[in-house]
Design a protein around this motif. Structure first.
Motif, PDB file in Angstrom:
ATOM      1  N   GLU A  54     -19.099  21.738   1.915  1.00  0.00           N
ATOM      2  CA  GLU A  54     -19.945  20.569   0.938  1.00  0.00           C
ATOM      3  C   GLU A  54     -20.665  19.740   1.637  1.00  0.00           C
ATOM      4  N   ARG A  98     -24.577  27.660  -0.597  1.00  0.00           N
ATOM      5  CA  ARG A  98     -23.684  27.741  -1.803  1.00  0.00           C
ATOM      6  C   ARG A  98     -22.882  29.082  -1.794  1.00  0.00           C
ATOM      7  N   ALA A 107     -20.315  28.719   0.503  1.00  0.00           N
ATOM      8  CA  ALA A 107     -18.871  28.170  -0.063  1.00  0.00           C
ATOM      9  C   ALA A 107     -18.147  29.185  -1.186  1.00  0.00           C
TER      10      ALA A 107
END
Length: 371
Positions: free
Chosen positions: A76, A176, A179
């Protein structure tokens, strides 16, 4: 070559392998493990395995969760840096497009320099935290940014700016996607933990089933043997023997059964000895009864002799009484006919002699009876 010679040649004269196996089995049976311990042992093993399994799963889950939390926070943070870097570069592109090719005010130039410095700092921070998949995307942004700086003030500036913004979008997308991949990896790690727990539970269940099977086999067989032994004793076989090397409750029952067999055997021997004594006494009683019968026969014979003597004595007494009556009559007659002469006196004398002889005979009979 005989079997004994071959065995001596192969094994050096020692015990044969079956004998060794039986000796080892006997030594294993001599291990003093009580039946209660055997019954509780699977439960203890399963409980210990469950505790170890729960502790392992807890530690692994905590470690995985802590690691996943750190990696998610780092990811993040990288996404945040990528977005901030993209925002700074978009601001630079927008400012350059608004100013065009003309000279800028000193404040605007100072802000532009500050944005470029911030962009460089963000690039450096992101490069330090970048992973392999993100490093190439960062390098693509750096290349696009260099091309944009080189194309500033030219006709290619718009295309270079578009490629720069597109490179930033690709960088954000890569972060992303990283993630998402990280979350999938965390989920897979959790599934691996669950699979490990399930596999461990299956192993524990298999161990429990195996232990239960061994326990049932170790208990049911000796119990059947004890039942057969009791049936043999109940059937009167008091000379049967069986091994009792076990040192658990089943061994105690076998030894108690053996002691009962020995006690019954001793009791039967005592009863047999008593029966022999009773038989001897019966034989003695039979012999005494035979002697008594013989004595009774002898007494009966003697009694018959006494009875015959009594009959003879009765006859003699009757004769004596008759003779006495005759003497009395003759005496009366003699008184009347005393005067008849010597012939009558001689007849009386003869009669008295007969009476005297009868008296002597009576005396002899009485002597016989008394004797």
């Amino acid at each position: 070559m005989t079997q004994q010679t071959l065995h001596a040649f192969l094994y050096g004269g020692g015990p044969s392998p079956p004998q060794v196996c039986r000796a080892r089995a006997d030594s294993l049976r001599m291990i003093a493990i009580r039946l209660a311990t055997r019954l509780w042992l699977p439960t203890a093993v399963v409980g210990l395995a469950l505790v170890v399994l729960a502790a392992t799963a807890f530690i692994r889950t905590q470690s995985t969760q802590a690691k996943a939390s750190d990696e998610l926070q780092a990811q993040e943070h990288r996404i945040e840096l990528a977005l901030r870097w993209e925002g700074v570069n978009r601001a630079i592109v927008a400012r350059d497009a608004a100013l065009g090719a003309g000279p800028a005010a000193p404040a605007v130039q100072a802000a532009a320099l500050d944005d470029r410095q911030r962009s460089a700092d963000l690039r450096e921070s992101l490069s330090k935290l970048a992973q392999d998949a993100e490093a190439s995307a960062i390098q693509a942004v750096v290349d696009a940014q260099t091309a944009y700086v080189q194309a500033s003030g030219t006709a290619r500036a718009a295309d270079a700016a578009a490629r720069l913004l597109k490179a930033h979008e690709a960088l954000v997308q890569v972060n992303r996607q990283s993630a998402v991949t990280l979350r999938e990896g965390i989920g897979q790690d959790r599934m691996r933990t669950v699979a490990m727990v399930v596999a461990a539970m299956a192993v524990v269940l298999l161990m429990l089933m195996t232990g239960s099977w061994l326990l049932v086999r170790n208990v049911r067989g000796p119990l059947h043997s004890i039942a057969r032994q009791a049936e043999r004793i109940g059937g009167g076989d008091l000379r049967a023997s069986w091994p009792s090397e076990r040192r658990d409750e089943i061994g105690d029952v076998q030894r108690a059964l053996a002691r009962m067999r020995d006690a019954l055997h001793s009791l039967v021997d005592d009863l047999r000895a008593s029966a022999v004594g009773v038989n001897q006494v019966a034989n003695d009683i039979h012999s005494g009864h035979s002697a008594l019968e013989a004595s009774h026969a002898t007494g009966s014979e003697q009694l018959r002799g006494v009875s015959a003597s009594m009959r003879e004595l009765t006859g003699g007494v009757a004769q004596t009484a008759a003779a006495s009556r005759e003497a009395s009559r003759l005496a009366g007659t003699a008184a009347e006919v005393a005067n008849r002469g010597g012939s009558v006196v001689l007849r009386v004398v003869d009669t008295m002699d007969g009476i005297q002889a009868s008296s002597r005979r009576i005396v002899d009979i009485v002597g016989v009876i008394d004797g």
